[in-house]
Design a protein around this motif. Structure first.
Motif, mmCIF file in Angstrom:
data_model
loop_
_atom_site.group_PDB
_atom_site.id
_atom_site.type_symbol
_atom_site.label_atom_id
_atom_site.label_comp_id
_atom_site.label_asym_id
_atom_site.label_seq_id
_atom_site.Cartn_x
_atom_site.Cartn_y
_atom_site.Cartn_z
ATOM 1 N N LEU A 54 0.935 -1.187 0.012
ATOM 2 C CA LEU A 54 -0.175 0.044 0.011
ATOM 3 C C LEU A 54 0.837 1.153 0.044
ATOM 4 O O LEU A 54 1.957 1.236 0.632
ATOM 5 N N ASP A 55 0.483 2.291 -0.705
ATOM 6 C CA ASP A 55 1.047 3.606 -0.569
ATOM 7 C C ASP A 55 0.812 4.175 0.750
ATOM 8 O O ASP A 55 0.037 3.944 1.562
ATOM 9 N N LEU A 84 -7.804 -1.605 9.153
ATOM 10 C CA LEU A 84 -6.765 -0.462 9.140
ATOM 11 C C LEU A 84 -5.504 -0.740 9.300
ATOM 12 O O LEU A 84 -5.269 -2.078 9.660
ATOM 13 N N ILE A 85 -4.516 -0.056 8.749
ATOM 14 C CA ILE A 85 -2.965 -0.330 8.725
ATOM 15 C C ILE A 85 -2.269 0.719 8.992
ATOM 16 O O ILE A 85 -2.368 1.700 8.380
ATOM 17 N N GLU A 86 -1.148 0.549 9.870
ATOM 18 C CA GLU A 86 -0.354 1.861 10.361
ATOM 19 C C GLU A 86 0.657 1.907 9.193
ATOM 20 O O GLU A 86 1.219 0.914 8.658
ATOM 21 N N PRO A 87 1.230 3.034 8.950
ATOM 22 C CA PRO A 87 2.423 3.135 8.074
ATOM 23 C C PRO A 87 3.672 2.369 8.747
ATOM 24 O O PRO A 87 3.802 1.978 9.979
ATOM 25 N N GLY A 88 4.544 1.745 7.789
ATOM 26 C CA GLY A 88 5.505 0.896 8.158
ATOM 27 C C GLY A 88 5.087 -0.485 8.689
ATOM 28 O O GLY A 88 6.281 -1.067 8.973
ATOM 29 N N THR A 89 3.906 -0.741 8.695
ATOM 30 C CA THR A 89 3.688 -2.064 9.251
ATOM 31 C C THR A 89 3.012 -3.059 8.054
ATOM 32 O O THR A 89 2.741 -2.624 6.961
ATOM 33 N N GLN A 116 3.723 1.380 3.078
ATOM 34 C CA GLN A 116 4.872 2.186 2.917
ATOM 35 C C GLN A 116 4.843 3.091 4.259
ATOM 36 O O GLN A 116 3.875 3.737 4.626
ATOM 37 N N ASN A 117 6.072 3.722 4.692
ATOM 38 C CA ASN A 117 6.218 4.408 5.725
ATOM 39 C C ASN A 117 6.256 5.859 5.289
ATOM 40 O O ASN A 117 6.329 6.826 6.126
ATOM 41 N N GLY A 118 6.358 6.224 4.074
ATOM 42 C CA GLY A 118 6.239 7.698 3.526
ATOM 43 C C GLY A 118 7.809 8.294 3.285
ATOM 44 O O GLY A 118 7.863 9.433 2.658
ATOM 45 N N THR A 119 8.595 7.618 3.542
ATOM 46 C CA THR A 119 10.002 8.014 3.535
ATOM 47 C C THR A 119 10.754 7.503 2.044
ATOM 48 O O THR A 119 11.912 8.314 1.956
ATOM 49 N N ASP A 120 10.220 6.892 1.212
ATOM 50 C CA ASP A 120 10.980 6.345 0.080
ATOM 51 C C ASP A 120 10.891 7.519 -0.773
ATOM 52 O O ASP A 120 9.981 8.024 -1.192
ATOM 53 N N ASN A 121 12.299 7.674 -1.414
ATOM 54 C CA ASN A 121 12.536 8.993 -2.194
ATOM 55 C C ASN A 121 13.210 8.362 -3.636
ATOM 56 O O ASN A 121 13.996 9.019 -4.216
ATOM 57 N N LYS A 122 12.913 7.019 -3.926
ATOM 58 C CA LYS A 122 13.296 6.462 -5.214
ATOM 59 C C LYS A 122 12.208 6.227 -6.220
ATOM 60 O O LYS A 122 11.004 6.273 -5.938
#
Length: 355
Positions: A54-55, A84-89, A116-122
């Motif tokens: 998930l994004d 429901l799902i938390e970021p990075g889990t 995803q935890n929102g930190t990916d920059n690729k």
């Protein structure tokens, strides 16, 4: 031989019967609201373990499963319920399928769903149409050299984000020109596009900066890809690139002029059929009397004569009204004139009789 044939037929029939009786699915999907999430590997009834990512902006998911005609999903209510799902889990979802033919055979499909935890920059993928990359693109490698053939009139980029929440900024520098664009990523794993013109035999540098989905303002958490793009020159035998043909040419067609300074055929100004340069037209488009379109040449440019149609129509209407009024007046006056003449003639006859 006959016994051997019967044995093979029995074995094949048993295998076929087992395949038909085996429980299974005809479709399996993960979604966020109504937005589908990519399933890896692509669904096949014979594959039982999958992954879905998930994004960062997707905070929940649900699973859709369609069983075979001879099967049923045992835990369908649990699947369709939004989770429901938390970021990075991550979370695991099992789809239990059971045969409806009276057997106790059951199959389980498993999906590992991660957010995803929102930190990916690729970037997931990056290409330039008709361009050759050196080295081959790798999401962790940032510097590239791209070679384009002379027939490519622009650097046409296609890039796929790792996370749809990412935003991409592209800065292009070529000669004295500088172009900056900020693009929002498209729906999950769909490629976005951007195009930048590049002259024949020239180079342009593109800097693609990826901002993470969590909108981190710290530039240290951004990633920049640098593309040094070079376009090949036209050969001496065909030194001009012709945009209308998409190839190098020794001369230019009508509507274009030879621009040796830029090694290309430049387009003539509007309404011009032949020109020696953009500001010097030799032949304009023909006028059309049937369409009331009139073209004239002035100071090297072709211009369409603007006919004041509103004035013409208003004047014509005024003339028509005036003529109609005159005709109406004349038609009404004519009977009275005839009557006066008849009376005059009558009076003359009387006078003659009296004499």
């Amino acid at each position: 031989p006959g016994a051997m044939v019967r044995w093979w037929l029995a074995a094949w029939a048993g295998a076929w019967g087992s395949a038909v009786d085996a429980p299974g699915l005809t479709a399996l999907a993960v979604r966020f609201s109504d937005c589908p999430v990519t399933l890896r590997p692509q669904f096949r009834a014979s594959v039982y373990i999958y992954q879905a990512v998930l994004d960062f902006s997707m905070n929940s998911f649900a699973v859709d499963a369609a069983p075979k005609r001879t099967s049923k999903v045992v835990n369908s209510d649990e699947l369709w319920r939004t989770k429901l799902i938390e970021p990075g889990t991550s979370a695991r979802v099992d789809v239990h399928v059971r045969s409806t033919l009276g057997t106790e055979i059951e199959a389980t499909y498993s999906i590992i769903v991660a957010r995803q935890n929102g930190t990916d920059n690729k970037l997931r993928a990056l290409t330039v149409e008709d361009g050759s990359f050196t080295p081959t693109f790798n999401p962790r490698v940032e510097d590239y050299i791209v070679n384009l053939p002379a027939s490519s009139d622009a650097a046409a980029l296609q890039f796929t984000p790792m996370d749809t929440g990412q935003s991409i900024q592209i800065v292009s520098v070529g000669g004295t020109e500088r172009i900056s664009r900020r693009l929002e990523a498209q729906p999950q794993h769909r490629a976005s596009a951007a195009s930048f013109p590049i002259s024949v035999g020239q180079s342009r540098t593109l800097k693609i900066t990826v901002h993470p989905a969590n909108e981190d303002p710290d530039p240290r958490h951004w990633r920049s890809y640098t593309l040094k793009i070079s376009r090949a020159p036209c050969p001496p035998a065909a030194p001009l690139f012709a945009p209308d043909m998409g190839a190098c040419s020794p001369t230019c067609n009508d509507g274009y002029f030879r621009d040796y300074g830029h090694s290309r055929c430049g387009r003539c100004a509007p309404l011009c059929l032949k020109c020696s340069r953009w500001s010097t037209c030799l032949v304009c488009e023909p006028s059309s009397w049937t369409k009331f379109r009139f073209i004239t040449k002035s100071e090297g440019f072709c211009r369409e004569v603007q006919v004041p149609w509103s004035y013409v129509i208003a004047s014509s209407a005024a003339v028509i009204v005036t003529l109609a009024t005159c005709c109406l007046f004349c038609c009404r006056a004519q009977p009275y004139g005839k009557r006066r003449i008849e009376i005059s003639n009558t009076e003359s006859d009387s006078d003659l009789d009296m004499q």
